[in-house]
Structure formats: C-alpha cells, structure tokens
Design an enzyme around this catalytic site. Structure first.
Site, PDB file in Angstrom:
ATOM      1  N   GLU A  70      63.699  41.427   6.835  1.00  0.00           N
ATOM      2  CA  GLU A  70      62.350  41.956   7.442  1.00  0.00           C
ATOM      3  C   GLU A  70      61.048  40.548   7.142  1.00  0.00           C
ATOM      4  O   GLU A  70      60.070  40.800   7.614  1.00  0.00           O
ATOM      5  CB  GLU A  70      61.989  42.780   6.586  1.00  0.00           C
ATOM      6  N   TRP A  71      61.474  39.584   6.812  1.00  0.00           N
ATOM      7  CA  TRP A  71      60.919  38.352   6.496  1.00  0.00           C
ATOM      8  C   TRP A  71      59.750  38.438   5.411  1.00  0.00           C
ATOM      9  O   TRP A  71      58.687  37.673   5.494  1.00  0.00           O
ATOM     10  CB  TRP A  71      60.285  37.859   7.797  1.00  0.00           C
ATOM     11  N   GLY A  72      59.826  39.489   4.804  1.00  0.00           N
ATOM     12  CA  GLY A  72      58.582  39.633   3.719  1.00  0.00           C
ATOM     13  C   GLY A  72      57.254  40.136   4.335  1.00  0.00           C
ATOM     14  O   GLY A  72      56.337  40.215   3.702  1.00  0.00           O
ATOM     15  N   GLU A  80      56.110  43.311   5.087  1.00  0.00           N
ATOM     16  CA  GLU A  80      55.516  44.256   4.612  1.00  0.00           C
ATOM     17  C   GLU A  80      55.803  44.384   3.280  1.00  0.00           C
ATOM     18  O   GLU A  80      56.219  45.487   2.491  1.00  0.00           O
ATOM     19  CB  GLU A  80      55.703  45.796   5.394  1.00  0.00           C
ATOM     20  N   ASP A  88      61.939  31.910   8.497  1.00  0.00           N
ATOM     21  CA  ASP A  88      63.003  31.287   8.638  1.00  0.00           C
ATOM     22  C   ASP A  88      62.837  29.950   7.835  1.00  0.00           C
ATOM     23  O   ASP A  88      62.019  29.226   8.073  1.00  0.00           O
ATOM     24  CB  ASP A  88      63.623  30.983  10.122  1.00  0.00           C
ATOM     25  N   ASP A 126      68.323  42.329  10.981  1.00  0.00           N
ATOM     26  CA  ASP A 126      66.801  41.655  11.567  1.00  0.00           C
ATOM     27  C   ASP A 126      65.709  42.473  11.963  1.00  0.00           C
ATOM     28  O   ASP A 126      65.820  43.672  11.910  1.00  0.00           O
ATOM     29  CB  ASP A 126      67.442  40.556  12.405  1.00  0.00           C
TER      30      ASP A 126
HETATM   31  C1  GLA Z   1      65.953  35.571  12.630  1.00  0.00           C
HETATM   32  C2  GLA Z   1      66.238  35.778  11.335  1.00  0.00           C
HETATM   33  C3  GLA Z   1      67.135  34.374  11.203  1.00  0.00           C
HETATM   34  C4  GLA Z   1      68.190  34.345  12.228  1.00  0.00           C
HETATM   35  C5  GLA Z   1      67.806  34.615  13.521  1.00  0.00           C
HETATM   36  C6  GLA Z   1      68.988  34.892  14.561  1.00  0.00           C
HETATM   37  O1  GLA Z   1      64.912  34.584  12.952  1.00  0.00           O
HETATM   38  O2  GLA Z   1      65.361  35.526  10.574  1.00  0.00           O
HETATM   39  O3  GLA Z   1      67.672  34.329   9.872  1.00  0.00           O
HETATM   40  O4  GLA Z   1      69.067  35.300  11.945  1.00  0.00           O
HETATM   41  O5  GLA Z   1      66.563  35.774  13.810  1.00  0.00           O
HETATM   42  O6  GLA Z   1      68.434  34.967  16.220  1.00  0.00           O
END
Ligand code: GLA
Length: 406
Positions: free
Chosen positions: A206-208, A210, A228, A173
C-alpha cells in the site's frame, strides 16, 4: 462573525510541525527497555511470518519481463547457489503474469505466451525444489502496469484460484483503487485468503500511504511503508528512514517492509550494498532478493549468504532495530536480540571516511556491561569490551556487530 482562535491552515502547519518534531525525536533516540517488546495488539492468525519473509521477487530486475523459464531457472539457482540453504524460500512473481482479461467465468488467466504450462505446473516445479511460490495481485481494477486485471470485487474468486494452483504468498498492490479505503480493500483479500484454508502469506503493498503499520498487523504479514525502491544510494537511505518510525509496530507475524533488495543489480558499490543489506537485516525487513540469481558474482553472493547477518534478521525476539543516534551523516542503528544480545550497525552516510562511536547507553546496555563483540561481516570476535564501540568507517560503508553480554 467570531474568528476561530486558530485558523485551519495554521492548525495544519502546527500539526505538521509537531509531527515533524516527533518523527525526528523518534528517529534517533537511545534504546531503552520498552523498545524490547512489540507494541502491537492484534495479529493476523495465519501462523506465517514469525520471522521476516526471505526469498526473491521478479520486479526489481525483471519488471514486466518475467516468464515461466525465468521462474524455473531462478528456483534452480536459489538451490544451486546455496541461498535456499541459508533461508531464502519464496520465489515470487510480480506484475504482468496474467492475460489482460478474465475468462468467461471471471477467472484470472495466466498469460499463455509467457506461462504456457500454467501456474499449477509452475507451483509444482517450485515446490519440488523445496521452495514456495508467490504471486502478485492488486486491490484495484487493474494492476500497476495495467497489463492484467486487479482483484477488487473478485477477492474470493481470485484467492480460491491462487489456492487451487498451490500459491503460498500474495503481494497485493494498490493501483487503480477507485479511491476506496485501503483498510476495506485489503481486509477483504485477507479474509478471502484465510477462507481458502491454504496457508498464504499476505504481503500488503500500500506504499505506506495511510500508515498501514497502524492497521495492517491485524490483516497481513507485512506491509510496505514506502514507495518503490530504486537501485541507488538516495533511494535506499530514504527508504530506510521512512520505514524507521514504524519500528514499534513490527513483530512476529507482521513486518514493516521498506521494499525489496537491490543488492546485485549493479547501481551501487559493494559497500553501499553491504549497508543496504545490513540495515534491512537489522530493521527486520523482508529479505526479498531482486537481482538475477542465475548470474550472481561472488561478491554479491558473499553479501546475500552471510548467515550471521541473516541470523540478526531472523532472530526469534523479532524486534525491529532502529536509528538510535545521529550526528550529521554518521549514524548508529541498534536493536535487541534474543539472549540479551544487541545488534549494532555503525553507518557512515557521508562522503568521507569518519569515526563513529556507539556508547552502551545509546544502544540499550547498562554502562557497566562487558560484552563480546562479534563483527558479523569479518567474522571475528573482540572479547571483553566495555563502555562503547568505536570504528573508522569509509564513506557509504558500515560495520555490523552482535554484542553478547558476558
Ligand atoms: C508497484 C509496486 C511495485 C511493483 C509494481 C509492478 O509500483 O509498488 O513493487 O509491484 O507496482 O507494476
């Protein structure tokens, strides 16, 4: 003083406009020959992820409420429901599995109140079921839930710890990262995992932020392209759209990840979950279940264990299907499969029943091609179809087909 020809704010505006126009153009254009090959140049050389990963992760249903009994029972259920037999193999722990502090030698310590038997024993249990086990870490100082340390600066040590427990998969994460470059932070863990000598699937979370699709294929087996997911329609449609422009970067060894499945968590209708699962399968997304496997109802199991839909996801050609046509809320998604076959999803994202048509030219087939059309949800075949596919589709529902040229 000479004024620049274009002032900075307007330059940014023009660039964003250009990017927006490009994204829309990329978002829905017919398939052509160049779409059938991945464009990636470098791959992580760990031999994993030749097809998108399949398994389960604790976070969507049990955020910060996992324990070893849950993990063991989930592994049991993965086998007893038949889901293991159709390809789901990873049992992945998410955030909150460790103590708040490292031990005196700097090691991560499983939280004794919820993992009293330790991780090695849990990994042995999961392995004895014929499954694999995944764990969660963070490329920062603390994890997102702030209940355990991150691995920034401890990459080698933590990778060695994971390997010593028999861990097969790391979700990594991005919280509390001190503003350091993700390329640097994620590369360090990638190298550390390789150095352990154990095969460990590396899933970047990395949630996209960069554009990881442009750099992560060299260091990871999958990379999140979105924030998420939530168990609602708006969330799954927006995640599908945000993931779609990166299609060309996915391929055997590394996959775009629009986040884990919400199927079975209760917030959507069966047809909405069918759409969610169909689009994830077509887009070669990881199929990571996020519901409670110990109490699956028949409808949910009937979605998740559909071998024909899973076969589209796991097709060896490994080309991500994408949105090829859009008319308001009515969409056609398609992608090539091995053997010159084509997978197609007709998706009604609108609020009333409507008819959707996919012409052969929309989905990468020559107009003269005659195909057998397999409906992979009703398990029925219509032989010798030419020119186009047309179907009436309920609100928020979809139809999914595999077309085989004769
Ligand atoms: C971030 C991630 C999620 C999850 C939570 C856990 O938000 O993007 O997928 O792993 O942390 O706290």
């Amino acid at each position: 003083m000479t004024r620049p020809l274009i002032q900075l704010p307007s330059l940014f505006f023009c660039l964003s406009l250009f990017h927006a126009i490009l994204s829309v153009a990329v978002a829905a254009r017919p398939l052509n020959c160049s779409d059938t090959k991945p464009t990636r140049r470098s791959l992580l050389n760990n031999g994993l992820g030749l097809t998108p990963q399949m398994g389960w992760n604790s976070f969507n249903h049990f955020p910060c409420t996992l324990n070893e009994e849950l993990i063991r029972e989930t592994a049991d259920a993965m086998v007893s429901t038949g889901l293991a037999a159709v390809g789901y193999e990873y049992i992945n722990l998410d955030d909150c599995w460790a103590e708040l502090n490292r031990d005196s030698k700097g090691n991560l310590v499983p939280k004794a109140s919820i993992f009293p038997s330790g991780m090695k024993a849990l990994a042995d249990y999961v392995h004895n079921k014929g499954l694999k086990i995944g764990i969660y870490g963070d490329a920062g100082t603390q994890t997102c839930a702030k209940t355990m340390p991150g691995s920034l600066g401890y990459e080698e040590q933590d990778a060695n710890t994971f390997a010593s427990w028999g861990i097969d998969y790391l979700k990594y994460d991005n919280c509390h990262n001190n503003g350091e470059s993700p390329q640097d932070r994620y590369s360090k863990m990638s190298k550390a995992l390789l150095n352990t000598g154990r095969s460990i699937f590396f899933s970047l979370c990395e949630w996209g932020q960069e554009d990881p699709a442009t750099w992560a294929p060299a260091i990871g087996n999958s990379w999140r392209t979105t924030g998420d997911i939530k168990d609602n329609w708006q969330s799954i449609t927006s995640r599908a759209d945000q993931n779609d422009p990166w299609a060309a970067y996915a391929g055997p060894g590394g996959w775009n990840d629009p986040d884990m499945l919400e199927v079975g968590n209760g917030g959507m209708s069966t047809e909405e979950y069918r759409s969610h699962f169909s689009i994830w399968a077509l887009a070669k997304a990881p199929l990571l279940l996020g519901c409670d496997l110990r109490s699956l109802d028949d409808e949910t199991l009937g979605l998740l264990n559909n071998k024909e839909v899973i076969a589209v996801n796991q097709d060896k050609l490994g080309v991500q299907g994408k949105k090829v046509k859009k008319d308001g809320d009515l969409e056609v998604w398609a992608g090539p499969l091995s053997g010159h076959r084509v997978a197609v999803v007709l998706w009604n994202r609108g609020s009333s029943t409507a008819s959707i048509t996919a012409k052969w030219t929309d989905i990468g087939l020559k107009s003269s091609t005659v195909v057998d059309v397999r409906d992979v949800w009703t398990h029925s075949t219509i032989p010798s179809v030419s020119g186009q596919l047309k179907a009436t589709i309920d609100s928020h529902a979809c139809k999914m087909y595999v077309l085989t040229p004769q």
